[in-house]
Design an enzyme around this catalytic site. Sequence first.
Site, mmCIF file in Angstrom:
data_model
loop_
_atom_site.group_PDB
_atom_site.id
_atom_site.type_symbol
_atom_site.label_atom_id
_atom_site.label_comp_id
_atom_site.label_asym_id
_atom_site.label_seq_id
_atom_site.Cartn_x
_atom_site.Cartn_y
_atom_site.Cartn_z
ATOM 1 N N GLU A 1 -3.365 -9.754 4.130
ATOM 2 C CA GLU A 1 -4.127 -9.524 5.362
ATOM 3 C C GLU A 1 -5.515 -10.430 5.690
ATOM 4 O O GLU A 1 -5.644 -10.898 6.710
ATOM 5 C CB GLU A 1 -4.713 -8.220 5.131
ATOM 6 C CG GLU A 1 -3.740 -6.999 5.521
ATOM 7 C CD GLU A 1 -2.886 -6.712 4.319
ATOM 8 O OE1 GLU A 1 -2.162 -5.561 4.477
ATOM 9 O OE2 GLU A 1 -2.743 -7.365 3.359
ATOM 10 N N GLU B 1 0.794 -1.009 -0.074
ATOM 11 C CA GLU B 1 0.016 0.007 -0.027
ATOM 12 C C GLU B 1 0.897 1.254 -0.043
ATOM 13 O O GLU B 1 0.550 2.370 -0.628
ATOM 14 C CB GLU B 1 -0.988 -0.027 1.211
ATOM 15 C CG GLU B 1 -1.871 -1.152 1.140
ATOM 16 C CD GLU B 1 -2.913 -1.136 2.458
ATOM 17 O OE1 GLU B 1 -4.075 -1.598 2.118
ATOM 18 O OE2 GLU B 1 -2.192 -0.945 3.367
#
Length: 261
Positions: free
Chosen positions: A132, A112
């Site tokens: 995640e 990210e």
Amino acid sequence: MTQSPVKTERRGAVLEVTLDRPKANAIDLETSRIMGEVFRDFRDDPALRVALLTGAGDKFFCPGWDLKAAADGDAVDGDYGVGGFGGLQELRGLNKPVIAAVNGICCGGGLELALSADIILAADHASFALPEIRSGTVADAASVKLPKRIPYHIAMEMLLTGRWLEAEEAARWGIVNHLYPGDRLMAEARAMADQLASGPPLVYAAIKEIVRDAEALRFQDAMNRITKRQLATVDTLYASEDQLEGARAFAEKRDPVWKGK
């Protein structure tokens, strides 16, 4: 004295930022706040034109959120500081180019963070993932960004399965601009940073604001905002000395001298 997990070096108009937090360059709340201050100061310093972000060593760029720090009390919804996680992805008004030089494993919040840059260069041994899902949480920023950057089905596979992409596949899908052997990565990244630093900063600022503003607009609405000079950076550019300098340099068959004003 505690060593800072974020190293900075100024090379002319280029700011090099190195995430240096052994063993894996994971980011805790303190590191995120330091990064936010670094990128805020970069944004606000007129002498700096380009930022180059990388990780220390040759194994990890960044794996994202430090789960060990979280286990010790760092709240996942804690104070990340100005600019949000990693100091980049929510930093308002950052109208200067940022290059990410991905030197190794780049996953979770680290991916990210890389996606918050404008250009991503990577070592040919780098790898990318959004794991995640395996820890029962959501890659929130990647869920917003990635399906807009690469084919939807590839992005969703990464988000839903946590599958790893090697560097060549990441480049094929457009996550990465260019791949280089690990021992050439920083030299190539610095060359690109220097190239950008020699360019017209007011044009870069206008490009970045136009891209951000246009993301949620229809084409004609975005064009109307540009032509009517409703964007601050565009208005500044059109009234600038640099705008005249570009035309003069072309007419005089010489390289332009950009002053950023």
